[in-house]
Design a protein around this motif. Structure first.
Motif, PDB file in Angstrom:
ATOM      1  N   ASP A  81       4.446   2.635  -1.634  1.00  0.00           N
ATOM      2  CA  ASP A  81       5.060   2.316  -2.884  1.00  0.00           C
ATOM      3  C   ASP A  81       6.074   3.238  -3.269  1.00  0.00           C
ATOM      4  OD1 ASP A  81       5.292   0.983  -5.419  1.00  0.00           O
ATOM      5  OD2 ASP A  81       4.558   2.973  -6.066  1.00  0.00           O
ATOM      6  N   LYS A  82       5.966   4.362  -3.062  1.00  0.00           N
ATOM      7  CA  LYS A  82       7.028   5.531  -3.389  1.00  0.00           C
ATOM      8  C   LYS A  82       8.222   5.409  -2.601  1.00  0.00           C
ATOM      9  CE  LYS A  82       7.618  10.456  -3.678  1.00  0.00           C
ATOM     10  NZ  LYS A  82       8.616  10.886  -2.603  1.00  0.00           N
ATOM     11  N   ASP A 126      -1.606  -5.289  -6.767  1.00  0.00           N
ATOM     12  CA  ASP A 126      -1.323  -4.162  -7.796  1.00  0.00           C
ATOM     13  C   ASP A 126       0.258  -3.538  -7.474  1.00  0.00           C
ATOM     14  OD1 ASP A 126      -3.558  -4.734  -9.114  1.00  0.00           O
ATOM     15  OD2 ASP A 126      -4.479  -2.937  -8.532  1.00  0.00           O
ATOM     16  N   TYR A 127       0.587  -3.249  -6.345  1.00  0.00           N
ATOM     17  CA  TYR A 127       1.709  -2.562  -5.900  1.00  0.00           C
ATOM     18  C   TYR A 127       2.779  -3.648  -5.684  1.00  0.00           C
ATOM     19  CZ  TYR A 127      -0.286   1.824  -4.789  1.00  0.00           C
ATOM     20  OH  TYR A 127      -1.086   3.301  -4.862  1.00  0.00           O
ATOM     21  N   ARG A 180       7.307  -6.171  -9.081  1.00  0.00           N
ATOM     22  CA  ARG A 180       7.919  -7.095 -10.145  1.00  0.00           C
ATOM     23  C   ARG A 180       8.152  -6.381 -11.506  1.00  0.00           C
ATOM     24  NH1 ARG A 180       3.641 -10.182  -9.736  1.00  0.00           N
ATOM     25  NH2 ARG A 180       2.402  -9.689 -11.407  1.00  0.00           N
ATOM     26  N   GLY A 181       7.487  -5.440 -11.748  1.00  0.00           N
ATOM     27  CA  GLY A 181       7.896  -4.514 -12.965  1.00  0.00           C
ATOM     28  C   GLY A 181       8.842  -4.114 -12.974  1.00  0.00           C
ATOM     29  N   HIS A 182       9.336  -3.464 -11.749  1.00  0.00           N
ATOM     30  CA  HIS A 182      11.022  -2.956 -11.625  1.00  0.00           C
ATOM     31  C   HIS A 182      11.915  -4.077 -11.984  1.00  0.00           C
ATOM     32  CE1 HIS A 182       9.778   0.925 -10.558  1.00  0.00           C
ATOM     33  NE2 HIS A 182       8.882   0.647  -9.470  1.00  0.00           N
ATOM     34  N   GLU A 196       0.141   3.924  -1.555  1.00  0.00           N
ATOM     35  CA  GLU A 196       0.336   4.752  -2.242  1.00  0.00           C
ATOM     36  C   GLU A 196       1.899   5.197  -1.976  1.00  0.00           C
ATOM     37  OE1 GLU A 196      -0.534   8.541  -5.426  1.00  0.00           O
ATOM     38  OE2 GLU A 196      -1.691   8.100  -4.095  1.00  0.00           O
ATOM     39  N   THR A 229       9.105   0.925  -1.953  1.00  0.00           N
ATOM     40  CA  THR A 229       9.364   0.227  -3.326  1.00  0.00           C
ATOM     41  C   THR A 229      10.366   0.928  -4.188  1.00  0.00           C
ATOM     42  OG1 THR A 229       7.428  -0.937  -3.482  1.00  0.00           O
ATOM     43  CG2 THR A 229       8.596  -0.827  -5.497  1.00  0.00           C
ATOM     44  N   VAL A 230      10.259   2.167  -4.522  1.00  0.00           N
ATOM     45  CA  VAL A 230      10.829   2.930  -5.411  1.00  0.00           C
ATOM     46  C   VAL A 230      12.307   3.566  -4.878  1.00  0.00           C
ATOM     47  CG1 VAL A 230      11.004   4.980  -7.286  1.00  0.00           C
ATOM     48  CG2 VAL A 230       8.883   3.472  -6.732  1.00  0.00           C
ATOM     49  N   LYS A 253       3.577  -3.742  -9.524  1.00  0.00           N
ATOM     50  CA  LYS A 253       4.502  -2.772  -9.828  1.00  0.00           C
ATOM     51  C   LYS A 253       5.976  -3.056  -9.332  1.00  0.00           C
ATOM     52  CE  LYS A 253       3.686   1.675  -9.444  1.00  0.00           C
ATOM     53  NZ  LYS A 253       3.291   2.835  -8.732  1.00  0.00           N
TER      54      LYS A 253
END
Length: 206
Positions: free
Chosen positions: A80-81, A143-144, A149-151, A77, A84-85, A147
């Motif tokens: 990811d923050k 799942d991450y 890919r969603g961006h 988690e 990814t973000v 996420k």
């Protein structure tokens, strides 16, 4: 990327208002876990090493994280923050003046990352390969990655590209491939992928 960012209290431990010592223990454990799991993967890092490096009592460790898997989930988690973000998506969005330029800037960000001494490859890919897709940690990694890919899909939609979901899936193949190639020593991998990314954009233009 950098492991120096402050680690927030995990969702599990935030259900109660923690004391200062409680929060500090969680932060130390997560900070050490982030460093070790990012660099060495999950299987190579044992609970005893995590406890010793964190400087907490075994009872304290298990009070916050009943199992190693629960700690890995908290680490994913946080990854990811921070990765990814903050490190990839946010940096790419700050570069260029259009969604297409933001998309292409993803590979500029990756190239800079590949050239860092602390480049460690994709944690989500590593954990997925280590644990397998049927394991809860492998599924969390899937799942991450979705996420991320969603961006990319959101940027494709902003750019008005055709079939943004299909575009994002192809784009992620380029990202994964460049990361794996860079892990193998190809420091030009991001530039090669960026060239192919330009062709992909043209293919999906309305």
């Amino acid at each position: 990327m950098s492991t120096e960012a402050k680690v927030p209290v995990s969702p599990e431990s935030s259900r109660v208002v923690p004391s200062e010592g409680h929060a500090h223990a969680v932060e130390r454990i997560l900070s050490v876990a982030y460093e070790l799991f990012s660099r060495r993967g999950v299987r190579d890092v044992g609970v005893n090493e995590l406890i010793e490096r964190s400087g907490v009592a075994k009872a304290t460790f298990y009070r916050h994280f009943p199992s190693k898997d629960s700690l890995v989930l908290a680490f994913l988690e946080q990854r990811d923050k921070l990765w990814t973000v903050e490190a990839i998506v946010s940096q790419a969005r700050r570069r260029g003046t259009s969604p297409v330029e933001h998309l292409l800037a993803i590979f500029d960000v990756l190239e800079e990352w590949f050239r860092r001494e602390d480049f460690e490859g994709s944690t989500f890919i590593h954990v997925l390969l280590e644990m397998g897709p049927s394991h809860p940690l492998g599924q969390a990694s899937i799942d991450y990655l979705a996420k991320l890919r969603g961006h990319v899909q959101a940027l494709a939609e902003e750019a008005g590209l055709l079939s943004p979901d299909e575009f994002a899936r192809s784009w992620q193949i380029l990202m994964k491939g460049s990361i794996i190639s860079a892990t193998g020593g190809d420091l030009q991998a991001a530039k090669r992928a960026q060239q192919m990314a330009g062709w992909l954009i043209e293919h999906h233009r309305a």
